[in-house]
Design a protein around this motif. Structure first.
Motif, PDB file in Angstrom:
ATOM      1  N   LEU A 217     -52.465 -72.604 -73.706  1.00 44.48           N
ATOM      2  CA  LEU A 217     -51.339 -72.598 -72.254  1.00 44.48           C
ATOM      3  C   LEU A 217     -50.091 -73.617 -72.472  1.00 44.48           C
ATOM      4  CD1 LEU A 217     -50.594 -70.936 -69.690  1.00 44.48           C
ATOM      5  CD2 LEU A 217     -52.381 -73.114 -68.134  1.00 44.48           C
ATOM      6  N   THR A 218     -48.800 -73.346 -72.370  1.00 45.86           N
ATOM      7  CA  THR A 218     -47.934 -74.401 -72.867  1.00 45.86           C
ATOM      8  C   THR A 218     -46.843 -73.522 -71.982  1.00 45.86           C
ATOM      9  OG1 THR A 218     -46.246 -75.454 -74.350  1.00 45.86           O
ATOM     10  CG2 THR A 218     -46.815 -72.622 -74.447  1.00 45.86           C
ATOM     11  N   TRP A 219     -46.027 -75.165 -71.528  1.00 45.25           N
ATOM     12  CA  TRP A 219     -45.100 -74.589 -70.511  1.00 45.25           C
ATOM     13  C   TRP A 219     -44.095 -75.976 -70.891  1.00 45.25           C
ATOM     14  CZ3 TRP A 219     -49.836 -77.058 -69.613  1.00 45.25           C
ATOM     15  CH2 TRP A 219     -50.162 -77.614 -69.050  1.00 45.25           C
ATOM     16  N   LYS A 220     -42.765 -75.449 -69.944  1.00 46.25           N
ATOM     17  CA  LYS A 220     -41.593 -76.501 -70.168  1.00 46.25           C
ATOM     18  C   LYS A 220     -41.952 -77.622 -69.260  1.00 46.25           C
ATOM     19  CE  LYS A 220     -38.784 -74.289 -72.952  1.00 46.25           C
ATOM     20  NZ  LYS A 220     -38.416 -74.425 -74.307  1.00 46.25           N
ATOM     21  N   GLY A 221     -40.980 -79.218 -69.032  1.00 42.11           N
ATOM     22  CA  GLY A 221     -41.275 -79.654 -68.699  1.00 42.11           C
ATOM     23  C   GLY A 221     -40.509 -80.000 -67.474  1.00 42.11           C
ATOM     24  N   ASN A 222     -39.857 -78.580 -67.044  1.00 41.37           N
ATOM     25  CA  ASN A 222     -39.200 -78.953 -65.512  1.00 41.37           C
ATOM     26  C   ASN A 222     -40.561 -77.909 -64.823  1.00 41.37           C
ATOM     27  OD1 ASN A 222     -39.533 -76.444 -67.039  1.00 41.37           O
ATOM     28  ND2 ASN A 222     -37.113 -75.574 -65.569  1.00 41.37           N
ATOM     29  N   VAL A 223     -42.252 -77.711 -65.347  1.00 41.13           N
ATOM     30  CA  VAL A 223     -42.831 -76.712 -64.892  1.00 41.13           C
ATOM     31  C   VAL A 223     -44.299 -77.989 -64.224  1.00 41.13           C
ATOM     32  CG1 VAL A 223     -44.487 -75.019 -64.655  1.00 41.13           C
ATOM     33  CG2 VAL A 223     -42.109 -74.421 -65.734  1.00 41.13           C
ATOM     34  N   SER A 224     -45.066 -78.069 -63.124  1.00 40.60           N
ATOM     35  CA  SER A 224     -45.845 -78.761 -62.879  1.00 40.60           C
ATOM     36  C   SER A 224     -46.980 -77.766 -63.315  1.00 40.60           C
ATOM     37  CB  SER A 224     -45.481 -79.821 -61.239  1.00 40.60           C
ATOM     38  OG  SER A 224     -46.407 -80.498 -61.398  1.00 40.60           O
ATOM     39  N   ILE A 225     -47.887 -78.694 -64.103  1.00 39.16           N
ATOM     40  CA  ILE A 225     -49.618 -77.698 -64.115  1.00 39.16           C
ATOM     41  C   ILE A 225     -50.484 -78.841 -63.840  1.00 39.16           C
ATOM     42  CG2 ILE A 225     -50.715 -76.729 -65.711  1.00 39.16           C
ATOM     43  CD1 ILE A 225     -48.218 -75.319 -64.587  1.00 39.16           C
ATOM     44  N   MET A 226     -51.625 -78.335 -63.273  1.00 37.08           N
ATOM     45  CA  MET A 226     -52.100 -79.175 -63.512  1.00 37.08           C
ATOM     46  C   MET A 226     -53.579 -78.328 -63.322  1.00 37.08           C
ATOM     47  SD  MET A 226     -54.229 -80.670 -59.371  1.00 37.08           S
ATOM     48  CE  MET A 226     -52.641 -81.423 -58.856  1.00 37.08           C
ATOM     49  N   LEU A 227     -54.562 -79.282 -64.392  1.00 36.10           N
ATOM     50  CA  LEU A 227     -55.196 -78.098 -64.615  1.00 36.10           C
ATOM     51  C   LEU A 227     -57.239 -77.860 -63.959  1.00 36.10           C
ATOM     52  CD1 LEU A 227     -56.711 -76.648 -67.421  1.00 36.10           C
ATOM     53  CD2 LEU A 227     -57.637 -78.799 -68.758  1.00 36.10           C
ATOM     54  N   GLN A 228     -57.310 -76.638 -63.786  1.00 34.42           N
ATOM     55  CA  GLN A 228     -58.450 -76.834 -63.167  1.00 34.42           C
ATOM     56  C   GLN A 228     -59.244 -76.680 -64.070  1.00 34.42           C
ATOM     57  OE1 GLN A 228     -58.403 -76.295 -59.234  1.00 34.42           O
ATOM     58  NE2 GLN A 228     -56.540 -77.524 -61.005  1.00 34.42           N
ATOM     59  N   SER A 229     -59.892 -75.681 -65.174  1.00 26.55           N
ATOM     60  CA  SER A 229     -60.806 -75.347 -65.797  1.00 26.55           C
ATOM     61  C   SER A 229     -60.489 -74.866 -67.264  1.00 26.55           C
ATOM     62  CB  SER A 229     -61.897 -74.060 -65.212  1.00 26.55           C
ATOM     63  OG  SER A 229     -61.558 -73.281 -64.432  1.00 26.55           O
TER      64      SER A 229
END
Length: 240
Positions: free
Chosen positions: A70-82
């Motif tokens: 799973l990859t994302w751009k720098g302007n997206v805020s992601i928090m890993l759960q599991s």
């Protein structure tokens, strides 16, 4: 937001990476979920960076099988759960509406005898039912017999188990546009098999948050699976 979900069937080929970069350039997703990368985390990081994605969560394959990213751009805020060999579950802070929602990239077992294990994993992920939740990926199963053309008809009990799992976990199809089938076994015309294995499902709170959400089955050439392009509003859909 735009999200691309794709069973790429391996990212170790330069031609595949070239086609991938073209797809990403054309559709400009902010977040991408890959299945069956078939390369280790170090190699996957190199591929991500070549495609312009610095941030990522990479899961190693089992030998030459599987592998997730799973990859994302720098302007997206992601928090890993599991995460596991079959899923990556994150929280997304959506800057467009100031709200938080869940995204689960899901890869169901390709083996019929392990389907129950896949549905049990989905069950274990169902928590915090108030939070909008989108699950997208290759479920490796169809819901109804008409979602397959060619080959041996699918056993009803297998399709029923899948339908019951989605119903029990209160997940509904988001819907789609494009080709009806999104997986094809490219044999001779008489032995060709096509199925609808990839999909996006969501709970009612996600559908309420994004009433204009759509999924497109994109044209493909380097994998036997179509990429799925999820857009959360009509303006983004028109610009793709």
């Amino acid at each position: 937001m735009k999200i691309l979900s794709w069973n790429v069937r391996g990212l170790g080929n330069p031609r595949t990476i070239y086609r991938l970069r073209q797809t990403l350039k054309t559709h400009t997703p902010q977040m991408v979920f890959f299945m069956e990368t078939k390369i280790n985390k170090i190699q996957m990081e190199r591929v991500r960076r070549r495609c312009g994605f610095i941030n990522g969560i990479d899961v190693d394959p089992n030998g030459s099988r599987g592998g997730l990213c799973l990859t994302w751009k720098g302007n997206v805020s992601i928090m890993l759960q599991s995460f596991s060999k079959r899923h990556i579950d994150v929280l997304v802070d959506d800057q467009n509406n100031g709200q938080q929602w869940r995204f689960t990239g899901f890869y169901g077992s390709p083996y019929a005898q392990d389907r129950d294990e896949s549905w049990n994993l989905l069950k274990s992920l169902r928590r915090n039912e108030e939070l909008p939740w989108l699950v997208c990926g290759d479920f490796n199963e169809i819901m109804y017999g008409f979602q397959k053309k060619g080959g041996i008809p699918r056993e009803e009990r297998r399709m029923e188990a899948f339908r019951n799992a989605l119903e029990d976990y209160r997940l509904m199809n988001v819907g789609y546009s494009g080709n009806w089938f999104n997986w094809e076994k490219r044999n001779l015309p008489k032995t060709n098999i096509r199925e609808c294995l990839d999909r996006g499902v969501a709970n009612v709170n996600y559908m309420s948050m994004f009433p204009e959400a759509t999924i497109q089955h994109l044209v493909h050439s380097t994998s036997d699976h179509c990429p799925l392009l999820i857009t959360t509003n009509k303006e983004e859909s028109r610009s793709s």
